[in-house]
Design a protein around this motif. Structure first.
Motif, short mmCIF file in Angstrom:
data_model
loop_
_atom_site.label_atom_id
_atom_site.label_comp_id
_atom_site.label_asym_id
_atom_site.label_seq_id
_atom_site.Cartn_x
_atom_site.Cartn_y
_atom_site.Cartn_z
N GLN A 155 1.71 6.56 -7.00
CA GLN A 155 0.64 7.56 -7.33
C GLN A 155 1.11 8.91 -7.15
N VAL A 156 1.83 9.39 -6.07
CA VAL A 156 2.12 10.59 -5.98
C VAL A 156 3.38 11.28 -6.68
N THR A 157 4.32 10.00 -7.00
CA THR A 157 5.55 10.68 -8.06
C THR A 157 5.02 10.19 -9.54
N GLY A 158 4.15 9.69 -9.60
CA GLY A 158 3.91 9.29 -11.09
C GLY A 158 4.87 8.55 -11.76
N LEU A 159 5.81 7.74 -11.03
CA LEU A 159 6.95 7.04 -11.41
C LEU A 159 6.77 5.60 -10.94
N GLU A 160 7.33 4.69 -11.54
CA GLU A 160 7.73 3.36 -10.99
C GLU A 160 8.54 3.10 -9.95
N VAL A 161 8.29 3.52 -8.95
CA VAL A 161 9.18 3.49 -7.86
C VAL A 161 8.67 2.84 -6.50
N SER A 162 9.38 2.63 -5.48
CA SER A 162 9.01 2.12 -4.34
C SER A 162 9.66 2.92 -3.25
N ALA A 163 9.30 2.77 -1.87
CA ALA A 163 9.90 3.51 -0.92
C ALA A 163 11.37 3.03 -0.61
N LYS A 164 11.76 2.07 -1.20
CA LYS A 164 13.31 1.79 -1.24
C LYS A 164 13.96 2.66 -2.23
N ASP A 165 13.40 3.15 -3.12
CA ASP A 165 14.04 4.01 -3.97
C ASP A 165 14.40 5.24 -3.20
N PHE A 166 13.75 5.63 -2.35
CA PHE A 166 14.03 7.02 -1.51
C PHE A 166 15.32 6.59 -0.82
N ARG A 167 15.53 5.61 -0.22
CA ARG A 167 16.87 5.13 0.46
C ARG A 167 17.87 4.81 -0.19
N THR A 168 17.88 4.31 -1.46
CA THR A 168 18.80 4.08 -2.35
C THR A 168 19.01 5.57 -2.92
N TRP A 169 18.34 6.51 -3.27
CA TRP A 169 18.77 7.41 -3.69
C TRP A 169 19.57 8.63 -2.80
N HIS A 170 18.97 8.49 -1.54
CA HIS A 170 19.86 9.08 -0.43
C HIS A 170 20.98 8.42 -0.37
N ALA A 171 21.38 7.10 -0.37
CA ALA A 171 22.74 6.52 -0.14
C ALA A 171 23.59 7.22 -1.50
N THR A 172 23.01 7.23 -2.64
CA THR A 172 23.83 7.77 -3.92
C THR A 172 24.06 9.30 -3.65
N VAL A 173 23.38 10.00 -3.02
CA VAL A 173 23.54 11.35 -2.77
C VAL A 173 24.79 11.56 -1.80
N LEU A 174 24.73 10.76 -0.76
CA LEU A 174 25.67 10.66 0.26
C LEU A 174 26.86 10.32 -0.44
N ALA A 175 27.21 9.24 -1.23
CA ALA A 175 28.28 8.80 -1.72
C ALA A 175 29.01 9.69 -2.67
N MET B 97 0.80 -1.29 0.17
CA MET B 97 0.01 0.15 -0.16
C MET B 97 0.72 1.27 0.01
N VAL B 98 2.03 1.30 0.66
CA VAL B 98 3.10 2.35 0.83
C VAL B 98 3.51 2.57 -0.56
N ASN B 99 3.96 1.55 -1.37
CA ASN B 99 4.84 1.46 -2.30
C ASN B 99 3.69 1.97 -3.44
#
Length: 150
Positions: free
Chosen positions: A100-120, A93-95
């Protein structure tokens, strides 16, 4: 929800019933406050304990509202009202909400992955290594990955 996922770098687990899900995919989250900082404690994959501090006023306000809803019999932080009962959202449901709100084929895990990419990227940009040689670049990458994984 989006801010909590993005600021907290967490993804959705598969519930807390070990009979249903086994030891993998279970996450127990403890949420508390330290002044103006939200402190999230959880056990992740391979039993690794994590402490995440979030100092975002909007996230703090949202979590305060969620914590007031909790009762002694149901300490679930995330819940939605269905009729007269509170229900826990399933990860799917969360995913779906995130999609729905992003209009993208993403999941909650993508937020974590993106954040790690920025930190790296930040760790590499701030690296003491000049990057002039393959060994120097390899060292900078290893240091960045260690910082992000910590």
């Amino acid at each position: 929800m989006r801010r909590v996922l993005a600021r907290g770098r967490v993804c959705c687990g598969h519930g807390t019933d070990p009979r249903r899900w086994g030891p993998r995919g279970r996450t127990t989250i403890g949420v508390g406050r330290d002044g103006d900082t939200l402190v999230v404690e959880l056990t992740g994959k391979s039993g690794v304990d994590h402490v995440i501090e979030i100092d975002d006023a909007l996230v703090l306000a949202a979590i305060d509202v969620l914590r007031r809803r909790r009762s002694r019999s149901d300490a679930a932080l995330l819940a939605y009202r269905e009729g007269r009962r509170w229900r826990r959202p399933e990860p799917a449901m969360v995913n779906e909400y995130v999609r729905q709100v992003t209009g993208l084929e993403v999941s909650a895990k993508d937020f974590r992955t993106w954040h790690a990419t920025v930190l790296a990227a930040v760790a590499l940009a701030d690296a003491d290594e000049a990057g002039d040689t393959a060994a120097s670049r390899k060292g900078a990458v290893a240091t960045a990955m260690s910082e992000v994984a910590a």
